[in-house]
Design an enzyme around this catalytic site. Structure first.
Site, PDB file in Angstrom:
ATOM      1  N   GLY A  11      21.653  -8.764  37.766  1.00  6.44           N
ATOM      2  CA  GLY A  11      22.771  -8.704  37.277  1.00  6.44           C
ATOM      3  C   GLY A  11      23.171 -10.027  36.659  1.00  6.44           C
ATOM      4  CB  CYS A  44      32.640  -5.857  32.589  1.00  8.21           C
ATOM      5  SG  CYS A  44      31.997  -7.170  33.643  1.00  8.21           S
ATOM      6  CB  ALA A 108      21.316 -12.867  42.196  1.00 10.03           C
ATOM      7  CD  GLU A 175      45.607   1.376  45.862  1.00 11.74           C
ATOM      8  OE1 GLU A 175      44.488   1.389  45.077  1.00 11.74           O
ATOM      9  OE2 GLU A 175      45.398   0.937  46.924  1.00 11.74           O
ATOM     10  N   GLY A 282      26.818 -14.826  42.987  1.00  9.80           N
ATOM     11  CA  GLY A 282      27.283 -13.704  42.463  1.00  9.80           C
ATOM     12  C   GLY A 282      27.929 -12.917  43.603  1.00  9.80           C
ATOM     13  CG  ASP A 283      29.937  -9.117  42.549  1.00 12.89           C
ATOM     14  OD1 ASP A 283      30.267 -10.221  42.046  1.00 12.89           O
ATOM     15  OD2 ASP A 283      29.881  -8.067  42.255  1.00 12.89           O
TER      16      ASP A 283
HETATM   17  C1  LIG Z   1      33.211  -0.899  36.345  1.00 14.69           C
HETATM   18  C2  LIG Z   1      32.994  -2.740  36.516  1.00 14.69           C
HETATM   19  C3  LIG Z   1      34.003  -3.200  35.561  1.00 14.69           C
HETATM   20  C4  LIG Z   1      34.020  -4.672  35.679  1.00 14.69           C
HETATM   21  N1  LIG Z   1      35.067  -5.381  34.874  1.00 14.69           N
HETATM   22  C5  LIG Z   1      34.885  -6.523  35.069  1.00 14.69           C
HETATM   23  C6  LIG Z   1      35.411  -7.438  33.915  1.00 14.69           C
HETATM   24  O1  LIG Z   1      36.225  -7.054  33.154  1.00 14.69           O
HETATM   25  N2  LIG Z   1      35.422  -8.906  33.962  1.00 14.69           N
HETATM   26  C7  LIG Z   1      34.722  -9.701  35.322  1.00 14.69           C
HETATM   27  O2  LIG Z   1      34.551 -10.747  35.234  1.00 14.69           O
HETATM   28  N3  LIG Z   1      33.999  -8.785  36.019  1.00 14.69           N
HETATM   29  C8  LIG Z   1      34.116  -7.183  35.969  1.00 14.69           C
HETATM   30  N4  LIG Z   1      33.413  -6.646  36.995  1.00 14.69           N
HETATM   31  C9  LIG Z   1      32.622  -7.448  37.855  1.00 14.69           C
HETATM   32  C10 LIG Z   1      31.157  -7.937  37.509  1.00 14.69           C
HETATM   33  O3  LIG Z   1      30.589  -6.727  36.802  1.00 14.69           O
HETATM   34  C11 LIG Z   1      30.175  -8.147  38.754  1.00 14.69           C
HETATM   35  O4  LIG Z   1      31.173  -9.174  39.278  1.00 14.69           O
HETATM   36  C12 LIG Z   1      29.124  -8.772  38.550  1.00 14.69           C
HETATM   37  O5  LIG Z   1      28.188  -7.870  37.530  1.00 14.69           O
HETATM   38  C13 LIG Z   1      28.321  -9.378  39.648  1.00 14.69           C
HETATM   39  O6  LIG Z   1      27.179  -9.788  39.069  1.00 14.69           O
HETATM   40  P1  LIG Z   1      25.897  -9.922  40.358  1.00 14.69           P
HETATM   41  O7  LIG Z   1      24.636 -10.271  39.551  1.00 14.69           O
HETATM   42  O8  LIG Z   1      26.545 -10.634  41.355  1.00 14.69           O
HETATM   43  O9  LIG Z   1      25.472  -8.387  41.018  1.00 14.69           O
HETATM   44  P2  LIG Z   1      25.146  -7.114  40.399  1.00 14.69           P
HETATM   45  O10 LIG Z   1      25.657  -6.850  38.970  1.00 14.69           O
HETATM   46  O11 LIG Z   1      25.668  -5.901  41.322  1.00 14.69           O
HETATM   47  O12 LIG Z   1      23.585  -7.032  40.451  1.00 14.69           O
HETATM   48  C14 LIG Z   1      22.938  -6.931  41.613  1.00 14.69           C
HETATM   49  C15 LIG Z   1      21.448  -6.851  41.100  1.00 14.69           C
HETATM   50  O13 LIG Z   1      20.797  -6.973  42.550  1.00 14.69           O
HETATM   51  C16 LIG Z   1      19.713  -5.758  42.473  1.00 14.69           C
HETATM   52  N5  LIG Z   1      19.313  -5.722  43.902  1.00 14.69           N
HETATM   53  C17 LIG Z   1      20.151  -5.629  44.988  1.00 14.69           C
HETATM   54  N6  LIG Z   1      19.371  -5.413  46.194  1.00 14.69           N
HETATM   55  C18 LIG Z   1      17.842  -5.314  45.624  1.00 14.69           C
HETATM   56  C19 LIG Z   1      16.903  -5.350  46.409  1.00 14.69           C
HETATM   57  N7  LIG Z   1      16.684  -5.300  47.613  1.00 14.69           N
HETATM   58  N8  LIG Z   1      15.707  -5.381  45.561  1.00 14.69           N
HETATM   59  C20 LIG Z   1      15.788  -5.662  44.432  1.00 14.69           C
HETATM   60  N9  LIG Z   1      16.800  -5.681  43.576  1.00 14.69           N
HETATM   61  C21 LIG Z   1      17.973  -5.769  44.323  1.00 14.69           C
HETATM   62  C22 LIG Z   1      20.502  -4.687  41.731  1.00 14.69           C
HETATM   63  O14 LIG Z   1      19.539  -3.578  41.453  1.00 14.69           O
HETATM   64  C23 LIG Z   1      21.269  -5.350  40.761  1.00 14.69           C
HETATM   65  O15 LIG Z   1      20.311  -5.508  39.731  1.00 14.69           O
HETATM   66  C24 LIG Z   1      33.184  -5.240  36.767  1.00 14.69           C
HETATM   67  C25 LIG Z   1      32.342  -4.432  37.570  1.00 14.69           C
HETATM   68  C26 LIG Z   1      32.442  -3.136  37.350  1.00 14.69           C
HETATM   69  C27 LIG Z   1      31.326  -2.241  38.215  1.00 14.69           C
END
Ligand SMILES: Cc1cc2nc3c(=O)[nH]c(=O)nc-3n(C[C@H](O)[C@H](O)[C@H](O)COP(=O)(O)OP(=O)(O)OC[C@H]3O[C@@H](n4cnc5c(N)ncnc54)[C@H](O)[C@@H]3O)c2cc1C
Length: 451
Positions: A11, A44, A108, A175, A282-283
């Site tokens: 991500g 997003c 992440a 909601e 990240g999240d």
């Molecule tokens: C529909 C939607 C709309 C959004 N809109 C916005 C917006 O407008 N503005 C904004 O700022 N944020 C927005 N967000 C939030 C934002 O997308 C997230 O905060 C961000 O993507 C988080 O990134 P991340 O890398 O922490 O996690 P993620 O994107 O969840 O990535 C996690 C990664 O870890 C991998 N993973 C997990 N466990 C394992 C494992 N055991 N082995 C291998 N790989 C693994 C997954 O496959 C994935 O690739 C939105 C989210 C969604 C779903």
């Protein structure tokens, strides 16, 4: 042989961390594992593909693994889940039994859609919205669907509701709280968004949790209170929880907010002691709030990118810290924008803070300049110190710059009075009134102590 840096997750946080690690240490071996088939895309954008604003899902994928290999010397292994990590031997196990050694590890692993423990959530026709694969499945289901339920009226739920409505479906949003965007938005601003969505024909059932999802072999209806809502599909936009599978297997400390507790260097703790060689971004983590003392969740793409950079630099032997956050957010709901930063009045009450708010409405451009859109701004300040601690706004255009401007002020601990006199902004008639609506809201805020 260079340092072995392993990143788990493709991500925003993971991809940024891998690139930052490469920039910091040119000799390192950087390998990234992900469960997903697609990498380097922004979730997003999913609602906007479904709404038809973006042509298709391939358009939102920025790069493929080949790009990372050729341009950044990063090996990306897709569809390769990591099943466990052994912190003592510094190894991780892949789904097929392969063991991989690391010197530095970046977790992440993001978040998961929170699915409430109710009946029927695994029925065909019920979709989470998190990945491109989810988006593709939803798009397919929309072809035959006539009516949809969106569970959850946060910004993702509302963006999805608009997408479904504009594709011609009857849409009901359910909601459990009594307003839309309940966690981060105050009732007055939220009501404007709800009224706008209703004007497009979206129906809301508020203050009512979903009881069950029902159907024989496929979703046919949803029960909410006494009401039965017929539907061909359900979108679960019921919140995000940190994905703690791997952190829990390592025994990392979890913050009261249900995410991994980290230091400013984004290192985790185990039984209160800092864990070396592991970094998170990240999240999956909680961080410090810049609006109030204590931890907060900042599950945003913008936050994930900044944290990924810090984690990548540190994992590669550099030094960077991640500061407390305000988590400014913005959403495009149809033709309306809504944005916020810092804390809402509702959250302030939860923290026991006594706040004062100033309001103003006006136009996004000079009143005489054609095409201006309406804009409503609310500024929130601590009653005792006069320090601005939050803001929300709703309007037709250009909220991004305005919310970033206020965020910069909050990070500088600016009081309402200082904002009015000292906090500069640029102006020309096509972009704002000479006294912007934000300035007018600040003046209104200052008057609150005089009345
Ligand atoms: C529909 C939607 C709309 C959004 N809109 C916005 C917006 O407008 N503005 C904004 O700022 N944020 C927005 N967000 C939030 C934002 O997308 C997230 O905060 C961000 O993507 C988080 O990134 P991340 O890398 O922490 O996690 P993620 O994107 O969840 O990535 C996690 C990664 O870890 C991998 N993973 C997990 N466990 C394992 C494992 N055991 N082995 C291998 N790989 C693994 C997954 O496959 C994935 O690739 C939105 C989210 C969604 C779903």
């Amino acid at each position: 042989m260079g340092r072995k840096i392993v990143v788990i997750g493709s991500g925003a946080a993971g991809m940024t961390a891998a690139s930052a690690a490469r920039e910091t240490d040119n000799e390192a071996q950087v390998t990234l594992f992900t469960e997903e088939e697609h990498i380097a895309y922004s979730p997003c954008a999913i609602p906007f593909v479904l709404e038809g604003k973006i042509k298709d899902f391939p358009s939102i994928v920025m790069h493929d693994p080949d790009f990372y290999k050729k341009n950044r010397n990063i090996l990306v292994r897709t569809e390769t889940p990591v099943t466990s990590i052994d912190g003592d031997s510094k190894t991780l196990s892949l789904f097929d039994g392969e063991i991989v050694k690391y010197d530095s590890l970046i977790l992440a692993t993001g978040g998961k859609v929170f699915v409430p423990p109710i009946e029927g959530t695994n029925l065909p026709g019920v979709f989470p919205v998190r990945t491109i694969s989810d988006g593709i499945s939803i798009k397919e289901a929309m072809k035959d669907a006539k009516c949809a339920v969106v569970a959850g009226a946060g910004v993702i739920g509302l963006e999805m509701a608009i997408a479904l409505k504009r594709a011609g479906l009857d849409v009901t949003v359910i909601e459990m709280f009594s307003q839309v965007i309940p966690r981060i938005c105050d009732q007055d601003i939220a009501e404007m968004v709800k009224v706008y969505c209703e004007s497009l024909g979206i129906r809301f059932i508020l203050g009512t949790p979903i009881g069950s999802l029902c159907g024989e072999n496929k979703i046919s209806h949803v029960m909410a209170g006494d009401e039965k809502i017929l539907c061909d599909m359900v979108i679960m936009a019921t919140g995000v929880r940190a994905n703690l599978d791997l952190p829990n297997s390592l025994g990392l400390d979890i913050s009261p907010l249900g995410a991994v507790r980290v230091s400013a260097t984004l290192q985790p703790y185990k039984r209160g002691r800092l864990v070396p060689s592991i970094y998170l971004a990240g999240d999956v983590i909680s961080c410090e709030s810049a609006a109030v003392p204590g931890p907060t969740m900042s599950q945003l793409g913008s936050t994930a990118v900044r944290q990924g950079r810090v984690a990548g630099i540190n994992a590669a032997g550099g030094y960077a810290t991640f500061p407390p956050v305000l988590s400014p957010w913005i959403s495009q709901i149809g033709d309306m924008q809504i944005a916020g930063t810092g804390i809402s009045s509702g959250l302030a009450a939860y923290y026991g803070l006594d706040v004062v708010s100033g309001h103003a409405s006006g136009s996004t451009r000079a009143r005489y300049y054609p095409g201006g859109k309406s804009l409503m701004v609310k500024l929130i300040a601590d009653r005792e110190t006069h320090r601005i601690i939050g803001a929300q706004m709703a309007g037709g255009e250009d909220l991004n710059g305005r919310i970033n401007w206020i965020s910069a002020a909050i990070l500088k601990d600016v009081t309402a009075e200082e904002f009015v006199t000292s906090f500069e902004n640029a102006y020309c008639p096509p972009t704002s009134m000479v006294k912007d609506v934000v300035n007018i809201a600040a003046e209104d805020l200052v008057k609150r102590w005089k009345n």
